[in-house]
Design an enzyme around this catalytic site. Structure first.
Site, PDB file in Angstrom:
ATOM      1  N   LEU A 270      95.066  11.817  47.793  1.00  0.00           N
ATOM      2  CA  LEU A 270      94.241  10.742  47.228  1.00  0.00           C
ATOM      3  C   LEU A 270      93.564   9.989  48.366  1.00  0.00           C
ATOM      4  O   LEU A 270      94.242   9.558  49.298  1.00  0.00           O
ATOM      5  CB  LEU A 270      95.121   9.762  46.430  1.00  0.00           C
ATOM      6  CG  LEU A 270      95.814  10.340  45.191  1.00  0.00           C
ATOM      7  CD1 LEU A 270      96.937   9.426  44.743  1.00  0.00           C
ATOM      8  CD2 LEU A 270      94.809  10.549  44.060  1.00  0.00           C
ATOM      9  N   HIS A 271      92.243   9.838  48.295  1.00  0.00           N
ATOM     10  CA  HIS A 271      91.577   9.018  49.310  1.00  0.00           C
ATOM     11  C   HIS A 271      90.291   8.358  48.833  1.00  0.00           C
ATOM     12  O   HIS A 271      89.624   7.669  49.608  1.00  0.00           O
ATOM     13  CB  HIS A 271      91.291   9.835  50.581  1.00  0.00           C
ATOM     14  CG  HIS A 271      90.198  10.855  50.411  1.00  0.00           C
ATOM     15  ND1 HIS A 271      90.433  12.116  49.951  1.00  0.00           N
ATOM     16  CD2 HIS A 271      88.865  10.787  50.643  1.00  0.00           C
ATOM     17  CE1 HIS A 271      89.299  12.795  49.911  1.00  0.00           C
ATOM     18  NE2 HIS A 271      88.322  12.007  50.317  1.00  0.00           N
TER      19      HIS A 271
END
Ligand code: UD1
Ligand code: UDP
Length: 363
Positions: A204-205
Site C-alpha cells: 500500500l502506498h
C-alpha cells in the site's frame, strides 16, 4: 540519435532495464541514463540497478523528496541545464511519476522529441497525482507507446493522431519474464518463515490510502480479519512507514499475530512472493499487472484503475477501501471462487524490442 532515458522512482527502474539493454544493441541510438533522485533509499533505488544490471546513471539530479510542486520545479531546473549541455535528440520517459512529467515539460519547451512508454492509460480520477502526470505528458509527447488497446482508445478519443500511437505491449512484463530464473532461486519464503501458496501479499502506498488514519484504519481492519485465515506479508513502502507508527493503528497491528511487516524488498524476492502467494492485496499499478501475468488473484484497494485490462482479462478486482468488501473478496479467493484470467495481448516479454524498432523508424 542521442536519447536521454529518464528514471526517478522504483517502478521506473524495472521498466528501463530491458529498454537500456536493447538500446545498447542499436547501431543508431546513443542511450544516456538520467536518475532524477525522486527515490533515493538503497532499497528503493540502487538495489534495482544492481539486481537488474542497469548501468549506473550517466547523470544524477539528486532532487530528493518535497511537495509535488517543489520536486517538479527542482527537476525542471536541473534538467533544463542537462538538455543545454547534452543536446539530446530525444528523451524517453516511462510511467506516470513526477519525474516523467517534469522532464517531459522541459523537453517540449526546447523542441526535444519525447517518447512516452505506457502512454494512454487513464484512471479518469484527477485526484490521483499520477493522472495529472499522465495527461500532461501525453499531451506533449511525440511518440506515444501504449501497453494495451484500451490505452490506444483513450489516446484516440483525446484527439491524438493515430500516426503518433504505436501499441508496443507492457514493458514491465519484459523484466518479469527475463528474471524468472533469479526469482525462482529466491530464498525469501524460507527467510520469512512462510509456505508457498499459504500467505497473502500486501503493498500500500497511494496517498488516498495511507496519508490519513481513517482510510488506512478501514484497510487494516480488513487485514486483521483476513490474517485469522491466512498469514500476511507486508513489505512497507517509505511513504507508509510513518503512519504505521500511529498509536491507534499500532493497537490494531499489535493484535495481528500472523502479520509479517518488512522493509521494501528487492525485485527477485518480491517477484517470488507474488508468484507464490494465495492472493495479492495492493494499490500498486505494476503489481496489478504482475499478478495478472502470474494468474494470482488480486484485490485492488482503489475505486478505479488505469489498468482496466487486468479487470477484464486478468485476475484483478477493485474493492476500494470498504472493510467488508475486502474481507468478502479475500474469503471468495480462499474458498476457490475467483476468476482465472489470461495474459493480455503483447504482454509477452518482447516489448523493449518493439519500442526500439519503433524509435529507430519513427523518431
Ligand atoms: C511515487 C509516485 C507514484 C509511484 C511510487 C512508486 C509521484 C507523484 N508518485 O510515489 O506514482 O507509484 O512513487 O513507488 O511521482 N521516501 C523515502 N525514501 C525514498 C523515497 C521516498 O523515505 O527513497 C518518502 C519521503 O518521505 C517522501 C515519500 O516517501 O516524501 C513519498 O515519496 P514520493 O516519491 O513523493 O512519492 P511516492 O509515494 O513514493
Ligand atoms: N516491488 C519490489 N519490491 C517491493 C514492492 C514492489 O520490487 O517491496 C516491485 C514490483 O514487483 C513492481 C514495482 O515494484 O515491479 C511496483 O512499484 P510500485 O508499487 O512502487 O509503483 P507503481 O507500480 O504503483 O507505480
Amino acid at each position: 540519435m542521442k536519447i536521454i532515458n529518464i528514471v526517478g522512482a522504483r517502478p521506473n527502474f524495472i521498466k528501463i532495464a530491458p529498454i537500456m539493454r536493447q538500446m545498447r544493441k542499436s547501431s543508431i541510438i546513443e542511450p544516456i541514463l538520467l536518475h532524477t533522485g525522486q527515490h533515493y533509499d538503497i532499497e528503493m533505488s540502487k538495489r534495482f540497478f544492481q539486481e537488474l544490471n542497469i548501468p549506473s546513471p550517466d547523470i544524477s539530479l539528486e532532487v530528493g523528496s518535497d511537495s509535488h510542486a517543489k520536486q517538479v520545479a527542482r527537476i525542471m531546473e536541473r534538467f533544463d541545464d542537462v538538455c543545454d549541455s547534452q543536446k539530446p535528440d530525444g528523451i524517453l520517459v516511462v510511467g506516470d511519476v513526477n519525474s516523467t512529467m517534469a522532464c517531459s515539460l522541459v523537453a517540449a519547451k526546447k523542441g526535444i522529441k519525447i517518447i512516452h512508454i505506457e502512454a494512454g492509460i487513464r484512471s479518469f480520477d484527477r485526484e490521483m497525482p499520477e493522472e495529472i502526470n499522465r495527461m500532461v505528458t501525453d499531451a506533449i509527447t511525440d511518440l506515444l507507446l501504449p501497453p494495451s488497446r484500451d490505452a490506444v482508445d483513450n489516446l484516440l478519443k483525446e484527439g491524438h493522431p493515430a500516426s503518433k500511437i504505436h501499441l508496443v505491449g507492457n514493458i514491465m512484463i519484459d523484466t518479469l519474464m527475463d528474471s524468472q530464473a533469479q526469482i525462482m532461486k529466491s530464498e525469501i519464503l524460507r527467510q520469512l518463515g512462510i509456505e508457498d501458496r499459504n500467505y497473502a501479499l500486501v503493498t500500500l502506498h497511494r496517498p488516498s490510502n495511507v496519508d490519513n488514519i481513517s482510510d488506512f484504519k478501514r484497510i487494516l481492519l480488513a487485514l486483521s480479519k483476513i490474517q485469522e485465515r491466512l498469514p500476511i506479508v507486508f513489505p512497507v513502502h517509505p511513504r507508509t512507514r510513518k503512519i504505521l507508527d500511529d498509536p491507534e493503528l499500532k493497537a490494531i497491528t499489535g493484535n495481528m499475530p500472523r502479520l509479517v511487516l518488512c522493509d521494501p524488498l528487492g525485485y527477485f524476492d518480491f517477484g517470488r512472493l507474488v508468484s507464490g502467494c494465495r492472493m495479492v492485496i495492493t494499490d500498486s499499478g505494476g503489481i496489478q499487472e504482475e499478478s495478472t501475468v502470474y494468474g494470482i488473484p488480486c484485490i485492488t484497494i482503489r475505486e478505479n484503475t488505469e489498468r482496466p485490462i487486468t479487470l477484464w482479462e486478468g485476475t484483478n478486482e477493485l474493492a476500494g477501501t470498504d472493510t467488508a468488501k475486502i474481507i468478502i473478496f479475500a474469503n471468495q479467493i480462499l474458498d476457490g471462487k475467483w476468476k482465472t484470467g489470461k495474459i493480455p495481448e503483447l504482454w509477452d516479454g518482447h516489448t523493449a524490442e518493439r519500442i526500439i524498432r519503433c524509435i529507430e523508424k519513427e523518431l
